[in-house]
Design a protein around this motif. Structure first.
Motif, PDB file in Angstrom:
ATOM      1  N   LEU A 230       5.109  39.615 -15.483  1.00 11.82           N
ATOM      2  CA  LEU A 230       4.394  39.488 -16.748  1.00 11.82           C
ATOM      3  C   LEU A 230       3.194  40.429 -16.697  1.00 11.82           C
ATOM      4  O   LEU A 230       2.514  40.518 -15.667  1.00 11.82           O
ATOM      5  N   LEU A 231       2.925  41.107 -17.806  1.00 14.80           N
ATOM      6  CA  LEU A 231       1.745  41.959 -17.890  1.00 14.80           C
ATOM      7  C   LEU A 231       0.535  41.092 -18.208  1.00 14.80           C
ATOM      8  O   LEU A 231       0.572  40.283 -19.126  1.00 14.80           O
ATOM      9  N   VAL A 232      -0.544  41.283 -17.447  1.00 17.83           N
ATOM     10  CA  VAL A 232      -1.799  40.571 -17.691  1.00 17.83           C
ATOM     11  C   VAL A 232      -2.841  41.589 -18.143  1.00 17.83           C
ATOM     12  O   VAL A 232      -3.052  42.616 -17.487  1.00 17.83           O
TER      13      VAL A 232
ATOM     14  N   GLY B 166       6.238  38.615 -22.747  1.00 23.21           N
ATOM     15  CA  GLY B 166       5.944  39.251 -21.457  1.00 23.21           C
ATOM     16  C   GLY B 166       4.501  39.614 -21.231  1.00 23.21           C
ATOM     17  O   GLY B 166       4.191  40.327 -20.277  1.00 23.21           O
ATOM     18  N   VAL B 167       3.588  39.122 -22.094  1.00 23.19           N
ATOM     19  CA  VAL B 167       2.171  39.490 -21.989  1.00 23.19           C
ATOM     20  C   VAL B 167       1.302  38.241 -21.891  1.00 23.19           C
ATOM     21  O   VAL B 167       1.521  37.267 -22.612  1.00 23.19           O
ATOM     22  N   ARG B 168       0.320  38.291 -21.000  1.00 22.61           N
ATOM     23  CA  ARG B 168      -0.644  37.201 -20.849  1.00 22.61           C
ATOM     24  C   ARG B 168      -2.059  37.769 -20.892  1.00 22.61           C
ATOM     25  O   ARG B 168      -2.277  38.929 -20.553  1.00 22.61           O
ATOM     26  N   VAL B 169      -3.014  36.922 -21.278  1.00 21.66           N
ATOM     27  CA  VAL B 169      -4.421  37.326 -21.341  1.00 21.66           C
ATOM     28  C   VAL B 169      -5.211  36.507 -20.326  1.00 21.66           C
ATOM     29  O   VAL B 169      -5.108  35.275 -20.307  1.00 21.66           O
ATOM     30  N   CYS B 170      -5.977  37.198 -19.492  1.00 13.68           N
ATOM     31  CA  CYS B 170      -6.839  36.543 -18.505  1.00 13.68           C
ATOM     32  C   CYS B 170      -8.283  36.673 -18.996  1.00 13.68           C
ATOM     33  O   CYS B 170      -8.769  37.774 -19.234  1.00 13.68           O
TER      34      CYS B 170
END
Length: 201
Positions: free
Chosen positions: A37-39, A65-69
């Motif tokens: 997953l892209l962060v 496929g995208v996450r936010v940190c």
């Protein structure tokens, strides 16, 4: 980016400018190909969202496929900018916590910026679980008070330098300006006090 496949079990962290759209798209594709997953951070998510009308291939925080940190200081900045509704939307649709990153580091490819806040995330994940790629001009790495370099040195992490930038020699820039018969030139991203003079020499 075969490194994404080679670094199984580790968080693959690619340090790049938050406005380097090509790098963000490349990281998304590498993450997808390697089953990660892209962060991204809220700033990167905001930039990508604003550019979404330009192409359907620009990754969005709403994608699977995208996450936010989130780092606390980033939330404060977005609050100051009147963007808390967007923070709530990012959080509900694609948030990943530092605990989740630490539990399964090999599940993620993080396109990160080089600030001190990210070194705290890396500490939580554990230095042994971070594969660090510097994807910016190497001169930034060697500048005084580069938080990521200081963290890597302190933590014994070997960095990989993988970068292809858009920097050009002054003479090449002068040829470009002349060939397009530019009516006005605005020089950016330079340490020179007189870039016009350098370009002509």
């Amino acid at each position: 980016m075969t490194l994404a496949r080679e670094s199984t079990g580790k968080l693959l962290a690619v340090a790049a400018s938050g406005q380097n759209i090509d790098r963000l798209v490349s990281c998304f594709r590498a993450a997808k190909r390697s089953g990660r997953l892209l962060v991204i951070d809220p700033y990167q998510a905001y930039v990508l969202m604003k550019l979404s009308p330009l192409s359907k291939n620009i990754p969005q925080f709403t994608w699977d496929g995208v996450r936010v940190c989130f780092a606390p200081h980033q939330v404060e900045r977005m609050k100051d900018a009147g963007l808390m509704e967007l923070v709530y939307e990012m959080s509900s649709k694609g948030k990943v916590t530092t605990d989740e990153l630490a539990q399964q580091p090999g599940r993620y490819l993080m396109c990160t910026r080089s600030g001190f806040g990210m070194t705290k995330v890396f500490d939580k994940v554990g230095a042994a679980n971070v594969e660090l790629v510097w994807s910016m001009w190497s001169g930034y790495w060697h500048r005084d008070k580069c938080a990521m370099r200081e963290w890597a040195d302190r933590s014994g992490v070997t960095v990989r330098f993988i970068h292809s930038g858009g920097h050009a020699w002054p003479r090449d820039l002068a040829r470009l300006v002349e060939s397009i018969d530019a009516g006005q030139v605005v020089w950016v991203h330079t340490d020179s006090t007189s870039p016009e003079t350098e370009a002509q020499s």
